[in-house]
Design a protein around this motif. Structure first.
Motif, short mmCIF file in Angstrom:
data_model
loop_
_atom_site.label_atom_id
_atom_site.label_comp_id
_atom_site.label_asym_id
_atom_site.label_seq_id
_atom_site.Cartn_x
_atom_site.Cartn_y
_atom_site.Cartn_z
N ALA A 218 -23.12 29.29 18.50
CA ALA A 218 -24.18 29.27 19.28
C ALA A 218 -25.21 27.36 19.63
CB ALA A 218 -24.91 30.36 19.65
N PHE A 219 -24.33 27.08 20.93
CA PHE A 219 -25.04 25.32 20.60
C PHE A 219 -26.08 25.65 22.21
CE2 PHE A 219 -24.95 21.44 21.10
CZ PHE A 219 -25.67 20.48 20.39
N ASP A 220 -27.78 26.03 21.44
CA ASP A 220 -28.32 26.39 22.14
C ASP A 220 -29.98 25.60 22.61
OD1 ASP A 220 -30.43 28.33 23.27
OD2 ASP A 220 -31.33 29.37 22.41
N PRO A 221 -30.05 25.28 24.38
CA PRO A 221 -31.28 24.07 24.22
C PRO A 221 -32.47 25.00 24.78
CG PRO A 221 -29.74 24.38 25.85
CD PRO A 221 -29.18 25.06 24.92
N VAL A 222 -31.79 26.34 25.23
CA VAL A 222 -33.04 27.39 25.34
C VAL A 222 -34.06 27.86 25.06
CG1 VAL A 222 -33.08 28.93 27.71
CG2 VAL A 222 -30.88 27.32 27.31
N GLY A 223 -33.65 28.76 23.54
CA GLY A 223 -34.32 29.99 22.99
C GLY A 223 -35.24 30.65 23.95
N GLY A 224 -36.43 30.98 23.99
CA GLY A 224 -37.24 32.04 24.70
C GLY A 224 -37.00 33.32 24.55
N PRO A 225 -36.72 34.58 25.80
CA PRO A 225 -36.60 35.87 25.42
C PRO A 225 -35.20 36.76 25.33
CG PRO A 225 -37.51 35.43 27.54
CD PRO A 225 -37.57 33.99 26.50
N ASN A 226 -34.72 35.50 25.71
CA ASN A 226 -32.84 35.74 25.91
C ASN A 226 -32.02 35.57 24.22
OD1 ASN A 226 -32.36 37.27 28.32
ND2 ASN A 226 -32.20 34.88 28.98
N PHE A 227 -32.82 35.26 23.24
CA PHE A 227 -32.48 34.37 21.98
C PHE A 227 -31.68 35.24 21.07
CE2 PHE A 227 -32.46 33.15 17.33
CZ PHE A 227 -32.60 32.00 17.66
N PRO A 228 -32.73 36.48 20.85
CA PRO A 228 -32.43 37.99 20.71
C PRO A 228 -30.81 37.79 20.78
CG PRO A 228 -33.99 38.11 21.21
CD PRO A 228 -33.86 36.77 21.19
N LYS A 229 -30.08 38.62 22.14
CA LYS A 229 -28.80 38.38 22.15
C LYS A 229 -28.23 37.69 22.49
CE LYS A 229 -30.78 40.66 26.35
NZ LYS A 229 -30.58 40.55 28.32
N LEU A 230 -28.99 36.24 21.48
CA LEU A 230 -27.72 35.07 21.39
C LEU A 230 -27.38 35.43 19.58
CD1 LEU A 230 -28.97 31.62 22.22
CD2 LEU A 230 -26.17 32.88 23.17
N ILE A 231 -27.83 36.28 18.79
CA ILE A 231 -27.90 36.92 17.41
C ILE A 231 -26.59 38.04 17.49
CG2 ILE A 231 -29.10 37.83 15.42
CD1 ILE A 231 -29.85 34.36 15.62
N SER A 232 -27.57 38.88 18.21
CA SER A 232 -26.05 39.80 18.77
C SER A 232 -25.02 39.46 19.17
CB SER A 232 -26.72 41.58 19.69
OG SER A 232 -28.09 41.76 19.44
#
Length: 329
Positions: A218-232
């Motif tokens: 995952a190549f992420d410039p956002v972070g924030g509250p949706n980050f756990p969904k990227l991990i999952s």
């Protein structure tokens, strides 16, 4: 005399000031450039707000990217001559050098010959987007066939570069965007799949697309509250590169999901690549080859004139663009 843009205090776009200055001679190992185009980056908005990765020293200049014509070279500079068309690669602190100007001075190591296949506007937009994505996806993760790549904020310039580089390497890019409004554009830009994260369940959709294996990167410039969904949504021992903070605020760490997935989470920025001579040269060679064979192509959303820089920054902060914002000089 030449106009440059500086700011004496942090704040909104209105703090940017046009200042007329005597053109200085380049120092040793420096190059002076008559600018034709400037690429705008989110980092410069953060810099203007004194919310970047280092404190601002006032009065401050700003700008990482430019394309133009060599006007003079300093002592010990080799490989460049007056009249050469060149580009500036982000590889310096904006406390030291800046590109928002009609005539600028930059370190010679940050200068590359202008790709003949590109306009000045395209070249001014190319290097931050492609080298940032190259550093994570190609240089570090070495993505390839069979890899699924999650790309949040996919309609940003770096997001679009990540789509192109994933395809170039044989991987499968999955573009993430909040709504379906830009879905067709993202598909046309090369995304194999597009997920509108406000409309469908991100994790379920990624698992469906990857046969329940998850995405390797995952190549992420956002972070924030949706980050756990990227991990999952990652594969076991997948990698997340965090290269921005568009969501602002805190980014939660989902401890149980991380124990289950055992991911690698890396902070990422372009300096890891451009700050090292060997890595920088390898990146330039890779990107130039992709530009020449058509696999990589800058995407420009809108152009402004130099006199419209304040308006260009306002547009930048609306975060609605598809690709790069460029200012012509």
């Amino acid at each position: 005399m030449s106009r440059i843009i500086k700011f004496a205090k942090s704040g909104g776009p209105e703090v940017l000031e046009f200042i007329e200055m005597q053109v200085a001679a380049p120092g040793p190992a420096e190059v002076r450039i008559k600018v034709k185009a400037i690429g705008l980056n989110r980092a410069e908005s953060m810099w203007r707000n004194d919310a970047y990765t280092e404190p601002v020293k006032y009065p401050a200049g700003l700008g990482y990217e430019a394309a133009g014509i060599v006007d003079a070279v300093g002592a010990d500079v080799t490989g460049f001559a007056v009249g050469d068309a060149v580009n500036v690669i982000p590889s310096f602190s904006m406390n030291q050098y800046a590109t928002y100007g009609e005539v600028i001075i930059v370190p010679a190591y940050a200068v590359v010959k202008h790709p003949s296949s590109l306009s000045f506007e395209q070249a001014a937009s190319a290097w931050m987007m492609f080298v940032t994505a190259y550093g994570g996806l190609i240089e570090d993760a070495k993505v390839g066939k069979g890899d699924f790549i999650l790309i949040p904020a996919a309609s940003s310039s770096v997001g679009l570069a990540a789509i192109q580089l994933s395809n170039y390497a044989g991987a499968t890019p999955i573009a993430l965007t909040r709504t379906s409004a830009k879905k067709q554009q993202l598909l046309e830009a090369g995304a194999a799949h597009v997920i509108a994260t406000d409309e469908v369940d991100l994790v379920q959709e990624v698992m469906r697309l990857t046969d329940n294996k998850g995405a390797r990167v995952a190549f992420d410039p956002v972070g924030g509250p949706n980050f756990p969904k990227l991990i999952s949504a990652l594969a076991f021992q997948g990698i997340v590169y965090i290269y921005g903070a568009l969501a602002e605020g805190d980014t939660p760490m989902p401890v149980l999901a991380m124990i289950a997935k055992m991911p690698v989470i890396k902070g990422h920025n372009i300096w890891l690549t451009t700050g090292d001579e060997t890595r920088r040269k390898a990146a330039v060679e890779y990107v130039l080859k992709g530009l020449e064979n058509g696999a990589l192509k800058p995407v420009i959303d809108r152009t402004f004139k130099f006199d419209e820089m304040v308006e260009a920054h306002r547009y930048l902060e609306q975060s609605g663009q598809f690709g790069k914002i460029v200012v012509t000089v």
